[in-house]
Design an enzyme around this catalytic site. Sequence first.
Site, PDB file in Angstrom:
ATOM      1  N   LEU A   1       0.902  -1.126  -0.147  1.00 46.92           N
ATOM      2  CA  LEU A   1      -0.054   0.210  -0.006  1.00 46.92           C
ATOM      3  C   LEU A   1       1.050   1.515  -0.061  1.00 46.92           C
ATOM      4  O   LEU A   1       1.275   1.880   1.151  1.00 46.92           O
ATOM      5  CB  LEU A   1      -0.923  -0.045   1.202  1.00 46.92           C
ATOM      6  CG  LEU A   1      -2.252   1.056   0.995  1.00 46.92           C
ATOM      7  CD1 LEU A   1      -2.954   0.750  -0.251  1.00 46.92           C
ATOM      8  CD2 LEU A   1      -3.192   0.609   2.263  1.00 46.92           C
ATOM      9  N   HIS A   2       1.353   1.500  -0.985  1.00 47.07           N
ATOM     10  CA  HIS A   2       2.259   2.796  -1.368  1.00 47.07           C
ATOM     11  C   HIS A   2       1.863   3.972  -1.128  1.00 47.07           C
ATOM     12  O   HIS A   2       2.583   4.430   0.259  1.00 47.07           O
ATOM     13  CB  HIS A   2       2.540   2.730  -2.773  1.00 47.07           C
ATOM     14  CG  HIS A   2       3.114   1.358  -3.594  1.00 47.07           C
ATOM     15  ND1 HIS A   2       4.181   0.757  -3.329  1.00 47.07           N
ATOM     16  CD2 HIS A   2       2.323   0.964  -4.551  1.00 47.07           C
ATOM     17  CE1 HIS A   2       4.192  -0.392  -4.209  1.00 47.07           C
ATOM     18  NE2 HIS A   2       3.081  -0.236  -4.720  1.00 47.07           N
TER      19      HIS A   2
END
Length: 311
Positions: free
Chosen positions: A239-240
Amino acid sequence: MPRPIIIDTDPGQDDAVALLLALAAPEELDVRGITTVAGNVPLELTTRNALMMVELAGRPDIAVYAGCDRPMVRDLITAEYVHGKTGIDGADTPPPRTTPADQHAVEFIIETCRATPGITLCTLGPLTNMGTALEQAPDIAGTIAQLVLMGGGFFEGGNTTPAAEFNIYVDPQAAALVFGSGIDLVMMPLDVTHRALTSDARVDAFRDLGTASGAAVAGMLEFFERYDMERYGTEGAPLHDPTVIAYLLEPGIFDGRRCRVDIETASELTMGMTVVDWWGLTTDEPNCFVVHQIDDERFFALLTERIGLLP
Ligand code: RIB
Ligand code: CA
């Protein structure tokens, strides 16, 4: 006093979650505006998606400014193979009722930085808007207190070429202007975002919030994670972009090291590579705090708690 910030973004499901996290924290973050850029999907869609997230969060006070529709030098590449045709497949939220501001994002960034010394910039996509703003108004480098960006990779290599991560690879020339600007940079590279993996339990926690925002986040993550799970054979997807906003809210979740980081803009083989002098082998002045560690339990707890504050 809430911290004045601008969020530059190319939604993308992970950008969308980052936007919701920021919009759920009005006590800590004074979002002066959201600027959109071509990246995951073309500009028209990234702008539409940003409007949808502002409306979903119930924050009509936040304006969205459309920016550059292509990189400074190279041709645009997009990532529908990850994010789907709309860029936020899985959100299942209504089309936007509002429209973006008339002012171009680059003009808004320049004007707002000049008017708000000490502002923080958060970039979640290719750095085209930022690079263009710095080229047009180099003086704003002196007004920006910090720029926190999702981009790059070193020990983890790249996710678009073996050497380069998507945000930097799309516009390496813009990235080189940002990394050479002298602004106090914090970089969230793949090395840390690959440790922020979704899971069934973590996605269910969003759905169990029982809100429209929680359902949208769960739907987006279920769509978004399928590509990375196949590619990397992991249980979940990195989940950048929310790591950028989480860093502003709870920096203690992260750790890293100040390093010299330079951007490859000449070789096609390593184009867009973030060359991180992690071991201090050069005499070049460090220009960036490179984040390398994350407490992923605390990260997802923060995300779920804050998204739970939204409608
Ligand atoms: O490489 C990951 C980054 O590229 C994220 O910001 C994602 O949204 C895409 O923009
Ligand atoms: Ca992004």
